[in-house]
Design a protein around this motif. Structure first.
Motif, PDB file in Angstrom:
ATOM      1  N   GLY A  77      11.884  28.827 -34.219  1.00 51.52           N
ATOM      2  CA  GLY A  77      12.475  29.721 -34.865  1.00 51.52           C
ATOM      3  C   GLY A  77      12.160  30.976 -34.386  1.00 51.52           C
ATOM      4  N   LEU A  78      13.223  32.122 -34.212  1.00 51.88           N
ATOM      5  CA  LEU A  78      13.006  33.239 -33.584  1.00 51.88           C
ATOM      6  C   LEU A  78      13.577  34.557 -34.362  1.00 51.88           C
ATOM      7  CD1 LEU A  78      12.426  34.892 -30.959  1.00 51.88           C
ATOM      8  CD2 LEU A  78      14.648  34.546 -30.139  1.00 51.88           C
ATOM      9  N   SER A  79      12.782  35.244 -34.728  1.00 51.05           N
ATOM     10  CA  SER A  79      13.308  37.000 -35.418  1.00 51.05           C
ATOM     11  C   SER A  79      12.888  37.910 -34.683  1.00 51.05           C
ATOM     12  CB  SER A  79      13.089  36.421 -36.579  1.00 51.05           C
ATOM     13  OG  SER A  79      11.576  36.651 -37.068  1.00 51.05           O
ATOM     14  N   PHE A  80      13.694  38.811 -34.618  1.00 51.27           N
ATOM     15  CA  PHE A  80      13.410  40.250 -34.095  1.00 51.27           C
ATOM     16  C   PHE A  80      13.722  41.406 -34.907  1.00 51.27           C
ATOM     17  CE2 PHE A  80      13.997  43.827 -31.338  1.00 51.27           C
ATOM     18  CZ  PHE A  80      12.747  44.243 -30.830  1.00 51.27           C
ATOM     19  N   LYS A  81      12.554  42.341 -35.569  1.00 49.71           N
ATOM     20  CA  LYS A  81      12.958  43.167 -36.504  1.00 49.71           C
ATOM     21  C   LYS A  81      11.829  44.282 -36.571  1.00 49.71           C
ATOM     22  CE  LYS A  81      13.819  43.658 -41.548  1.00 49.71           C
ATOM     23  NZ  LYS A  81      13.703  43.083 -43.004  1.00 49.71           N
ATOM     24  N   ASP A  82      12.582  45.515 -36.424  1.00 48.09           N
ATOM     25  CA  ASP A  82      11.488  46.611 -36.205  1.00 48.09           C
ATOM     26  C   ASP A  82      10.628  46.594 -35.179  1.00 48.09           C
ATOM     27  OD1 ASP A  82      12.978  47.634 -38.462  1.00 48.09           O
ATOM     28  OD2 ASP A  82      11.410  46.908 -39.982  1.00 48.09           O
ATOM     29  N   GLY A  83      11.048  46.111 -34.098  1.00 49.98           N
ATOM     30  CA  GLY A  83      10.452  46.062 -32.839  1.00 49.98           C
ATOM     31  C   GLY A  83       9.583  44.827 -33.015  1.00 49.98           C
ATOM     32  N   LYS A  84       9.375  43.994 -33.833  1.00 54.57           N
ATOM     33  CA  LYS A  84       8.385  43.056 -33.956  1.00 54.57           C
ATOM     34  C   LYS A  84       9.281  41.718 -33.663  1.00 54.57           C
ATOM     35  CE  LYS A  84       5.245  40.704 -36.988  1.00 54.57           C
ATOM     36  NZ  LYS A  84       4.667  40.673 -38.477  1.00 54.57           N
ATOM     37  N   LEU A  85       8.584  40.993 -32.641  1.00 51.54           N
ATOM     38  CA  LEU A  85       9.302  39.319 -32.070  1.00 51.54           C
ATOM     39  C   LEU A  85       8.388  38.467 -33.058  1.00 51.54           C
ATOM     40  CD1 LEU A  85      11.369  38.090 -30.486  1.00 51.54           C
ATOM     41  CD2 LEU A  85       9.485  37.892 -28.564  1.00 51.54           C
ATOM     42  N   ASP A  86       8.962  37.542 -33.683  1.00 50.20           N
ATOM     43  CA  ASP A  86       8.407  36.293 -34.215  1.00 50.20           C
ATOM     44  C   ASP A  86       8.740  35.229 -33.555  1.00 50.20           C
ATOM     45  OD1 ASP A  86       6.620  37.750 -36.050  1.00 50.20           O
ATOM     46  OD2 ASP A  86       8.110  37.983 -37.631  1.00 50.20           O
ATOM     47  N   TYR A  87       7.936  34.261 -33.101  1.00 47.28           N
ATOM     48  CA  TYR A  87       8.422  33.056 -32.561  1.00 47.28           C
ATOM     49  C   TYR A  87       7.846  32.113 -33.272  1.00 47.28           C
ATOM     50  CZ  TYR A  87       9.735  29.608 -29.184  1.00 47.28           C
ATOM     51  OH  TYR A  87      10.311  28.417 -28.648  1.00 47.28           O
ATOM     52  N   LYS A  88       8.459  31.000 -33.763  1.00 50.29           N
ATOM     53  CA  LYS A  88       7.756  29.858 -34.499  1.00 50.29           C
ATOM     54  C   LYS A  88       8.276  28.688 -33.774  1.00 50.29           C
ATOM     55  CE  LYS A  88       7.279  31.810 -38.932  1.00 50.29           C
ATOM     56  NZ  LYS A  88       7.725  31.898 -40.373  1.00 50.29           N
ATOM     57  N   ALA A  89       7.266  27.524 -33.335  1.00 50.36           N
ATOM     58  CA  ALA A  89       7.537  26.495 -32.675  1.00 50.36           C
ATOM     59  C   ALA A  89       6.928  25.189 -33.550  1.00 50.36           C
ATOM     60  CB  ALA A  89       7.019  26.515 -31.408  1.00 50.36           C
ATOM     61  N   LYS A  90       7.646  24.340 -34.028  1.00 51.12           N
ATOM     62  CA  LYS A  90       7.036  23.145 -34.598  1.00 51.12           C
ATOM     63  C   LYS A  90       7.513  21.844 -33.745  1.00 51.12           C
ATOM     64  CE  LYS A  90       7.283  25.085 -39.319  1.00 51.12           C
ATOM     65  NZ  LYS A  90       7.930  25.002 -40.564  1.00 51.12           N
ATOM     66  N   THR A  91       6.573  20.950 -33.827  1.00 49.79           N
ATOM     67  CA  THR A  91       6.917  19.741 -33.255  1.00 49.79           C
ATOM     68  C   THR A  91       6.311  18.480 -34.131  1.00 49.79           C
ATOM     69  OG1 THR A  91       6.640  18.288 -31.338  1.00 49.79           O
ATOM     70  CG2 THR A  91       5.007  19.753 -31.608  1.00 49.79           C
ATOM     71  N   LYS A  92       6.752  17.436 -34.318  1.00 50.19           N
ATOM     72  CA  LYS A  92       6.059  16.150 -34.864  1.00 50.19           C
ATOM     73  C   LYS A  92       5.442  15.463 -33.931  1.00 50.19           C
ATOM     74  CE  LYS A  92       9.295  16.063 -38.636  1.00 50.19           C
ATOM     75  NZ  LYS A  92      10.314  15.690 -39.555  1.00 50.19           N
ATOM     76  N   PRO A  93       4.553  15.040 -33.983  1.00 51.66           N
ATOM     77  CA  PRO A  93       3.802  14.092 -32.913  1.00 51.66           C
ATOM     78  C   PRO A  93       4.366  12.811 -33.210  1.00 51.66           C
ATOM     79  CG  PRO A  93       1.907  14.302 -34.640  1.00 51.66           C
ATOM     80  CD  PRO A  93       3.369  15.300 -34.837  1.00 51.66           C
TER      81      PRO A  93
END
Length: 131
Positions: free
Chosen positions: A54-70
């Motif tokens: 998941g990627l979001s960019f707001k007010d100069g802030k980059l949020d990146y989330k990664a999930k995986t299932k073993p």
């Protein structure tokens, strides 16, 4: 050596193989425009097929989330039991003459005790009947 050994036993089973967790990599290039705003010029994301990002960019802030299932994969495998004849020497634990003597003394003492108690019991019964 015995000739009638059991047949080898083969057991089929599923062997679990644990796959390592997946990973993701994000590269982003930012630039400032003439008004001082940050502009994302280029973005490249490389990830495995089991990765949820998941990627979001707001007010100069980059949020990146990664999930995986073993994940676990089951591979068929076989276990075998093969009987191999072995020669076995058997040692018998023998009593010494001293141990045998004490066992015999104990048996005689117990017999005498039981015989004596039996005689006393009979004497008491005879006394009751005569009174």
């Amino acid at each position: 050596m015995p000739a009638n050994l059991p047949e080898p036993v083969v057991r089929e089973r599923l062997v679990p193989v644990y796959l390592s967790p997946d990973s993701a990599l994000l590269t982003a290039l930012f630039e400032c425009d003439s008004m001082g705003r940050v502009i994302m010029r280029q973005m490249e994301e490389l990830k495995g097929e089991r990765m949820i990002t998941g990627l979001s960019f707001k007010d100069g802030k980059l949020d990146y989330k990664a999930k995986t299932k073993p994940d676990t994969v089951y591979i068929p495998g076989k276990d075998s039991i093969i009987y191999v004849p072995r020669e076995v020497t058997v040692e018998v634990n023998r009593l010494t003459w001293w141990q045998e003597t004490w066992i015999r003394i104990g048996k005689m003492s117990l017999s005498i005790l039981v015989f004596g108690l039996g005689l006393k019991g009979i004497q008491k019964l005879l006394k009751r009947k005569s009174i």
